[in-house]
Design a protein around this motif. Structure first.
Motif, short mmCIF file in Angstrom:
data_model
loop_
_atom_site.label_atom_id
_atom_site.label_comp_id
_atom_site.label_asym_id
_atom_site.label_seq_id
_atom_site.Cartn_x
_atom_site.Cartn_y
_atom_site.Cartn_z
N GLU A 124 0.82 -1.21 0.00
CA GLU A 124 0.00 0.00 0.00
C GLU A 124 0.85 1.27 0.00
O GLU A 124 0.48 2.27 -0.61
N VAL A 125 1.99 1.23 0.67
CA VAL A 125 2.90 2.38 0.64
C VAL A 125 3.36 2.62 -0.80
O VAL A 125 3.35 3.75 -1.30
N VAL A 126 3.75 1.54 -1.47
CA VAL A 126 4.23 1.68 -2.85
C VAL A 126 3.09 2.11 -3.77
O VAL A 126 3.28 2.96 -4.65
N PHE A 133 1.44 8.69 -10.85
CA PHE A 133 1.72 8.26 -12.22
C PHE A 133 0.44 7.94 -12.99
O PHE A 133 0.47 7.77 -14.20
N GLY A 134 -0.70 7.86 -12.28
CA GLY A 134 -1.99 7.65 -12.93
C GLY A 134 -2.29 6.21 -13.30
O GLY A 134 -3.15 5.96 -14.14
N PHE A 135 -1.65 5.26 -12.66
CA PHE A 135 -1.89 3.85 -12.97
C PHE A 135 -3.24 3.40 -12.44
O PHE A 135 -3.68 3.85 -11.37
N ASP A 136 -3.88 2.48 -13.16
CA ASP A 136 -5.05 1.81 -12.59
C ASP A 136 -4.53 0.72 -11.64
O ASP A 136 -3.31 0.56 -11.47
N HIS A 137 -5.44 -0.02 -11.02
CA HIS A 137 -5.02 -1.01 -10.01
C HIS A 137 -4.06 -2.04 -10.59
O HIS A 137 -3.00 -2.31 -10.01
N ALA A 138 -4.41 -2.63 -11.72
CA ALA A 138 -3.56 -3.68 -12.30
C ALA A 138 -2.18 -3.12 -12.66
O ALA A 138 -1.15 -3.76 -12.40
N GLN A 139 -2.13 -1.93 -13.22
CA GLN A 139 -0.85 -1.31 -13.57
C GLN A 139 -0.02 -1.04 -12.32
O GLN A 139 1.20 -1.22 -12.33
N SER A 140 -0.68 -0.62 -11.25
CA SER A 140 0.03 -0.40 -9.98
C SER A 140 0.63 -1.68 -9.45
O SER A 140 1.75 -1.68 -8.92
N VAL A 141 -0.11 -2.77 -9.57
CA VAL A 141 0.41 -4.07 -9.13
C VAL A 141 1.65 -4.44 -9.95
O VAL A 141 2.69 -4.82 -9.40
N HIS A 142 1.56 -4.31 -11.27
CA HIS A 142 2.71 -4.63 -12.12
C HIS A 142 3.91 -3.74 -11.79
O HIS A 142 5.04 -4.24 -11.65
N ALA A 143 3.67 -2.46 -11.65
CA ALA A 143 4.76 -1.52 -11.35
C ALA A 143 5.37 -1.81 -9.98
O ALA A 143 6.60 -1.76 -9.82
N ARG A 145 5.45 -4.71 -8.42
CA ARG A 145 6.26 -5.95 -8.54
C ARG A 145 7.62 -5.65 -9.17
O ARG A 145 8.65 -6.17 -8.72
N CYS A 146 7.62 -4.82 -10.20
CA CYS A 146 8.88 -4.48 -10.88
C CYS A 146 9.81 -3.69 -9.96
O CYS A 146 11.01 -3.97 -9.90
N LEU A 147 9.25 -2.71 -9.25
CA LEU A 147 10.06 -1.94 -8.30
C LEU A 147 10.65 -2.85 -7.23
O LEU A 147 11.84 -2.77 -6.91
N ARG A 148 9.81 -3.70 -6.68
CA ARG A 148 10.27 -4.60 -5.62
C ARG A 148 11.36 -5.53 -6.14
O ARG A 148 12.39 -5.72 -5.48
N ALA A 149 11.16 -6.11 -7.32
CA ALA A 149 12.15 -7.02 -7.87
C ALA A 149 13.48 -6.31 -8.10
O ALA A 149 14.55 -6.83 -7.76
N ALA A 150 13.42 -5.10 -8.64
CA ALA A 150 14.64 -4.37 -8.94
C ALA A 150 15.38 -3.95 -7.67
O ALA A 150 16.58 -4.19 -7.53
N VAL A 151 14.65 -3.33 -6.75
CA VAL A 151 15.31 -2.80 -5.55
C VAL A 151 15.72 -3.92 -4.60
O VAL A 151 16.84 -3.92 -4.09
N HIS A 152 14.83 -4.89 -4.38
CA HIS A 152 15.20 -5.99 -3.49
C HIS A 152 16.33 -6.81 -4.11
O HIS A 152 17.25 -7.23 -3.41
N GLY A 153 16.24 -7.03 -5.42
CA GLY A 153 17.30 -7.77 -6.09
C GLY A 153 18.65 -7.08 -5.95
O GLY A 153 19.66 -7.72 -5.62
N PHE A 154 18.67 -5.78 -6.18
CA PHE A 154 19.92 -5.02 -6.05
C PHE A 154 20.42 -5.09 -4.61
O PHE A 154 21.59 -5.41 -4.37
N ALA A 155 19.54 -4.78 -3.66
CA ALA A 155 19.96 -4.75 -2.25
C ALA A 155 20.38 -6.13 -1.77
O ALA A 155 21.33 -6.26 -0.99
N GLY A 156 19.69 -7.17 -2.23
CA GLY A 156 20.06 -8.53 -1.85
C GLY A 156 21.41 -8.93 -2.41
O GLY A 156 22.24 -9.53 -1.70
N LEU A 157 21.66 -8.60 -3.66
CA LEU A 157 22.97 -8.87 -4.26
C LEU A 157 24.07 -8.10 -3.53
O LEU A 157 25.15 -8.63 -3.24
N GLU A 189 3.04 6.85 -19.58
CA GLU A 189 2.73 7.55 -20.83
C GLU A 189 2.25 6.61 -21.93
O GLU A 189 1.52 7.02 -22.83
N SER A 190 2.64 5.33 -21.85
CA SER A 190 2.29 4.38 -22.90
C SER A 190 0.91 3.75 -22.69
O SER A 190 0.42 3.01 -23.53
N GLN A 191 0.29 4.03 -21.55
CA GLN A 191 -1.00 3.39 -21.24
C GLN A 191 -2.16 4.18 -21.76
O GLN A 191 -2.23 5.33 -21.84
#
Length: 191
Positions: A124-126, A133-143, A145-157, A189-191
Motif C-alpha cells: 500500500e505504501v508503494v 503516475f496515474g496507474f489503474d489497479h492492475a498497472q500499480s500491481v505490475h509496477a 512488482r517491478c520496483l520490488r524485484a529491482a530494488v530488493h534484487g539489487f539490495a540482496g545482491l 505515458e504508454s498506457q
C-alpha cells in the motif's frame, strides 16, 4: 537456570532478531534464544509454539518495520522523488540488516491474516507512491512488482557481496533509481 523475570513474546522476538542479525537466519535455534535470554529452552514455549512460529514472528516484525520505513521515506514526497526515496529506504534497511532479506521475500500462508495484512501494508505504501503516475489497479500491481524485484534484487545482491567489479555500487544504485523513475514515466505515458 531460573526463569528470567519479564520475558515476553516481544522480548523473545527481539532476541531472535538479534541472532538473525548477528549470525544469519540459518543459525536461529531455540537453544540460542534461550541462552541469550538466560532461561532453559522449555521456558520459551510460554511465548512461542516452536521454531517455525518464532520465524513467523520475525517475518512479521521485519515486514512491519519495512512498511514503516517506506512510509516514513515517502512522506512529503511525490512522483519520482518518492520512488527514489522509497528505493533508498529499502536499500538502507537491507544494508543495515542484510540477514533479513528472506523475511521480505517469503509469501505468507494464505491463512495467516496478520502477516498478510503486514505484507499488504508494504504494498500500500508503494501503491500510494505510484498514484501520481496515474496507474489503474492492475498497472500499480505490475509496477510495484517491478520496483520490488529491482530494488530488493539489487539490495540482496549487495548484501551478499554479489557486486565484485570496482565501480562504485552507490553510483550503480543511482543509475537504477533513474532507470526506474524513467521506466515508470514511460510506462504511464504508454498506457
Amino acid at each position: 537456570m531460573s526463569p528470567r523475570a519479564g520475558l515476553t513474546t516481544d522480548a523473545v522476538v527481539d532476541l531472535a532478531v538479534a541472532v538473525v542479525d548477528d549470525l544469519g537466519p540459518e543459525e536461529l535455534t531455540l537453544a540460542k534464544i534461550a541462552d541469550r535470554a538466560g532461561v532453559a529452552a522449555p521456558s520459551l514455549y510460554k511465548h512461542v509454539k516452536n521454531l517455525a512460529d518464532l520465524r513467523r514472528l520475525i517475518d512479521l516484525r521485519v515486514v512491519k518495520e519495512m512498511a514503516e520505513t517506506l512510509r516514513a521515506a515517502a512522506t512529503g514526497r511525490e512522483g519520482g522523488d518518492a520512488v527514489a526515496a522509497v528505493a533508498d529506504a529499502y536499500r538502507h534497511y537491507l544494508q543495515a540488516h542484510p540477514h533479513r532479506t528472506h523475511a521480505l521475500t517469503a509469501a505468507p500462508d494464505r491463512g495467516d491474516t496478520e502477516l498478510s495484512a503486514a505484507t499488504h501494508a508494504v504494498a500500500e505504501v508503494v501503491f500510494a507512491v505510484l498514484r501520481p503516475f496515474g496507474f489503474d489497479h492492475a498497472q500499480s500491481v505490475h509496477a510495484t512488482r517491478c520496483l520490488r524485484a529491482a530494488v530488493h534484487g539489487f539490495a540482496g545482491l549487495e548484501a551478499s557481496g554479489g557486486f565484485g567489479r570496482p565501480e562504485d555500487v552507490g553510483e550503480s544504485f543511482e543509475v537504477l533509481k533513474k532507470m526506474l523513475v524513467q521506466g515508470l514515466t514511460n510506462y504511464a505515458e504508454s498506457q
